[in-house]
Design an enzyme around this catalytic site. Structure first.
Site, PDB file in Angstrom:
ATOM      1  N   ARG A 193      25.799  38.161  29.135  1.00 48.24           N
ATOM      2  CA  ARG A 193      25.507  37.137  29.704  1.00 48.24           C
ATOM      3  C   ARG A 193      23.906  36.673  29.799  1.00 48.24           C
ATOM      4  NH1 ARG A 193      30.770  36.452  33.883  1.00 48.24           N
ATOM      5  NH2 ARG A 193      31.855  38.052  33.156  1.00 48.24           N
ATOM      6  N   THR A 212      29.683  38.619  22.635  1.00 50.11           N
ATOM      7  CA  THR A 212      30.784  38.496  23.303  1.00 50.11           C
ATOM      8  C   THR A 212      31.051  37.478  24.313  1.00 50.11           C
ATOM      9  OG1 THR A 212      32.874  39.977  23.738  1.00 50.11           O
ATOM     10  CG2 THR A 212      30.544  40.419  24.599  1.00 50.11           C
ATOM     11  N   GLU A 233      39.325  33.817  25.455  1.00 53.32           N
ATOM     12  CA  GLU A 233      39.594  34.380  23.993  1.00 53.32           C
ATOM     13  C   GLU A 233      40.369  33.476  23.139  1.00 53.32           C
ATOM     14  OE1 GLU A 233      39.935  35.896  27.016  1.00 53.32           O
ATOM     15  OE2 GLU A 233      37.823  37.150  26.853  1.00 53.32           O
TER      16      GLU A 233
HETATM   17  C1  DMJ Z   1      33.524  37.451  28.958  1.00 51.39           C
HETATM   18  O1  DMJ Z   1      32.426  38.054  29.922  1.00 51.39           O
HETATM   19  C2  DMJ Z   1      33.380  38.075  27.586  1.00 51.39           C
HETATM   20  O2  DMJ Z   1      33.884  37.533  26.824  1.00 51.39           O
HETATM   21  C3  DMJ Z   1      33.830  39.561  27.724  1.00 51.39           C
HETATM   22  O3  DMJ Z   1      33.784  40.158  26.425  1.00 51.39           O
HETATM   23  C4  DMJ Z   1      35.402  39.715  28.026  1.00 51.39           C
HETATM   24  N1  DMJ Z   1      35.551  39.027  29.400  1.00 51.39           N
HETATM   25  C5  DMJ Z   1      35.002  37.641  29.545  1.00 51.39           C
HETATM   26  C6  DMJ Z   1      35.696  36.418  29.194  1.00 51.39           C
HETATM   27  O4  DMJ Z   1      37.166  36.769  29.223  1.00 51.39           O
END
Ligand code: DMJ
Length: 675
Positions: A310, A664, A575
């Site tokens: 993040r 991610t 997602e």
């Molecule tokens: C986010 O912090 C990221 O996408 C991570 O990979 C999974 N959890 C959350 C979103 O659901």
């Protein structure tokens, strides 16, 4: 009782043999008269040949002739389609000295954010975004030789039935040390011979990718759906600004905030979203806060993974999009402060770091780390090395990947969920999921491979093998709609449970297919995204719960999706929308936009708080009272709304997927290409 085994025991075994009479010299060998001279060996062979019967000689000659014919045939037929790869093993390719030869795929820059109209209903007054066309951009996969699929080809139309994983596994068996070819029908992948050889010189820090574009392409106007996303973002931001400014998360109902790390998490996560959405005013305000108030010298424990994806990821991508060195300086600062996490006996990092004290530790109850966490920080640290010229970041995270690559305890490429920071071994063996605690391991295998210019074969092998593992152990179909879903395996028992988190997978599979991997992956992506959509559509509010269980047997009046009371919540997760974005980009099929639009409307209907902000809810099955939880996660702004905006866009250059790879947490980082 008569059995074959008893019969075999009763009669003496039949043996086939060839009788060879020994000559005196040969007899001497047996007696210890061995003479290893060339002449002796030649003579001896010739004598043996002469001593064979005519039949025996004919059989041997026939065999030789047969083998020779086979050799000639296979040489001529395979020579066309197989390329011998003469490079060294991927291990060698992943040395840190390789990085100096890498440059950005694109001196990428998005235009400075234009000011979106404050009048939310007045969409047409907004000036259109002008994504520049960067000069000399290499479009399409950078250093793959991809045969068959053209760059603009719609992958969904391919009918590739090749067996990639089998080929990989077979090749691996044959060549333990040197892997030279990874090839399947439709795409032959080989290292780019033009890649500069790794240099041992200390690399210079990279320049920001924010270089002005030479030729501007026609602006692509913002459409109504994108405007609705901008409106949603502004509404969320209003709540954050009013009640949680500079804090981690907004609590929109109680009009307050919650702290996790005390680092303005939502603000940092949202920076590049504001840039992409064109929210100039909001961006400038947030920038000021970063410049004046973001201080990492704090006695606070942060989670390594969460702060990497993040904060570090958010700062790096904002630096790339804006070219503003403030964000790189902050990224360096937090990157350095996270490094103590790697000081463990195994070099598998601890889960938590005190960024003020420079100490790190595992959770109180265990010395294990989560596999997804230690293997999903690589894109960010590798990029930090590339930008700063300091290899220590990349070295630390590459070591983790190399180590995990060699570990036993995998099940056809599927990994357990925990790894011990002392021993470096997997723990809690036997449980396999693509959901929580393992999910982004798979995502980052592919994305690191893409980031690094598709040369790090171990990453690709692990990814391909894992997807085969998914197909072999975790895929099932539900009833009555025959939805393909990814379940879990616990000590040999299949469970029809699927986390919403698994819905990253269709997008990742599609990204792999776009980058030249087998079209089978695209087919699976298409099936899985349909399932993820149904996880919304079959629920009363049209919003997915955190976890679903699929019905394996048809029962009257039952849908495919069952929800347990403890799993009914929705945290505004990204997602499914993320995967819809990839699917639309690569197929152009408008149904994916329509599905995303439905989801946005349902977020507005059930999670929007009138005074500002959106909230997680506790019960997606109760439209009359979804039970707001009073929390807006930072990823709603960092990811969910960003992917919505991109999904509704028809501009492939708005974060071009041949130039950027998303981490991610949806922060785009540049793809490296050879100089
Ligand atoms: C986010 O912090 C990221 O996408 C991570 O990979 C999974 N959890 C959350 C979103 O659901």
């Amino acid at each position: 009782m008569y059995s074959a085994a008893a019969a075999a025991a009763a009669s003496p075994p039949r043996r086939d043999f060839i009788s060879v009479t020994l000559s005196p010299e040969e007899a001497a060998v047996g007696a210890g008269g061995y003479n290893n001279s060339k002449a002796w060996r030649r003579r001896s062979c010739w004598r043996k040949w002469k001593q064979l019967s005519r039949l025996q000689r004919s059989v041997i000659l026939f065999l030789f002739a047969f083998l020779a014919v086979c050799g000639v045939i296979s040489y001529t037929s395979m020579g066309e389609s197989w390329k011998a790869l003469t490079s060294k093993s991927s291990d060698d390719q992943r040395t840190e000295s390789e990085i100096p030869g890498l440059k950005l795929a694109n001196p990428a820059v998005l235009p400075a954010p234009w000011k979106a109209d404050a009048n939310l209903g007045n969409y047409p007054e907004l000036s259109p975004q002008k994504p520049p066309k960067p000069p000399h951009v290499r479009r399409g996969p950078s250093n793959l030789q991809i045969k068959a699929p053209r760059k603009d080809m719609r992958l969904k139309n391919q009918h590739d039935t090749s067996r990639v994983a089998e080929e990989l596994v077979q090749a691996d068996k044959e060549e333990k040390t040197e892997k030279s070819v990874i090839s399947w029908r439709g795409a032959v992948i080989e290292p780019d011979q033009s890649t500069e050889p790794p240099s041992s010189k200390k690399k210079e820090p990279e320049k920001p990718s924010s270089v002005e574009a030479e030729d501007q392409k026609e602006p692509v106007p913002i459409n109504d759906r994108q405007m609705a996303v901008i409106e949603a973002f502004r509404h969320a931001w209003k709540g954050y600004k009013e009640f949680a400014w500079g804090h981690d998360e907004l609590k929109p109902l109680s009009k307050s905030y919650s702290e996790w790390f005390g680092l303005g998490l939502t603000l940092i996560d949202a920076l590049d979203t504001m840039w992409i959405l064109g929210l100039k005013e909001e961006f400038e305000e947030a920038r000021k806060w970063v410049a004046n108030n973001l201080v990492f010298d704090k006695n606070v424990d942060v989670n390594l993974f969460e702060s990497t994806i993040r904060i570090l990821g958010g700062l790096l991508s904002t630096y790339h999009l804006s070219g503003d060195s403030l964000f790189l300086e902050k990224a360096k600062d937090i990157g350095n402060r996270l490094m103590p996490a790697f000081r463990t006996p195994s070099k598998i990092p601890y889960s938590d770091v005190n960024i003020g004290r420079g100490t790190a530790h595992p959770p109180r109850w265990t010395s294990d780390s989560t596999v997804a966490e230690v293997t999903s920080i690589q894109l960010e640290f590798r990029e930090l090395s590339r930008l700063t010229g300091d290899q220590k970041f990349q070295k630390a995270v590459d070591e983790v990947m190399k180590h995990v690559h060699t570990l036993s305890g995998k099940n056809d490429g599927l990994v357990p969920m925990f790894i011990n920071t002392n021993s470096g071994q997997f723990t809690h063996l036997g449980v396999y999921t693509l959901g929580a605690r393992a999910d982004s391991y798979y995502e980052y295998l592919l994305k690191q491979w893409i980031q690094g210019g598709k040369k790090e074969n171990e990453l690709l092998e692990d990814y391909m093998r894992a997807i085969e593992g998914v197909k072999q152990h975790l895929l099932q179909r539900s009833q009555p709609k025959q939805l393909t879903f990814v379940g879990e395996l616990a000590h040999g028992h299949f469970s029809a449970k699927m986390d919403h988190l698994v819905c990253f997978l269709p997008g990742t599979l599609a990204l792999g297919a776009h980058n030249g991997l087998t079209a089978d992956h695209m087919k699976l992506a298409e099936a899985l995204i349909e399932t993820c959509y149904q996880m919304y559509a079959q629920v009363e509010t049209g919003l997915s719960p955190e976890i679903v269980h699929f019905n394996l047997h048809a029962q009257k009046g039952h849908k495919d999706v069952e929800i347990k009371p403890a799993d009914r919540h929705n945290l505004l997760r990204p997602e499914t929308v993320e995967s819809l974005f990839y699917m639309y980009r690569f197929t152009g099929d408008k149904k994916y936009q329509d599905w995303g639009w439905e989801i946005l409307q349902n977020f507005n209907k059930y999670t929007r708080v009138p005074t500002g902000g959106y909230t997680s809810i506790n019960n997606v099955q109760n439209p009359s009272n979804p039970e707001p939880r009073d929390k807006m996660e930072s990823f709603f702004l960092g990811e969910t709304l960003k992917y919505m905006f991109l999904l509704f866009s028809d501009d492939v250059d708005l974060i071009n997927l041949d130039k950027y790879v998303f981490n991610t947490e949806a922060h785009p980082l540049p793809i490296w290409v050879p100089a």
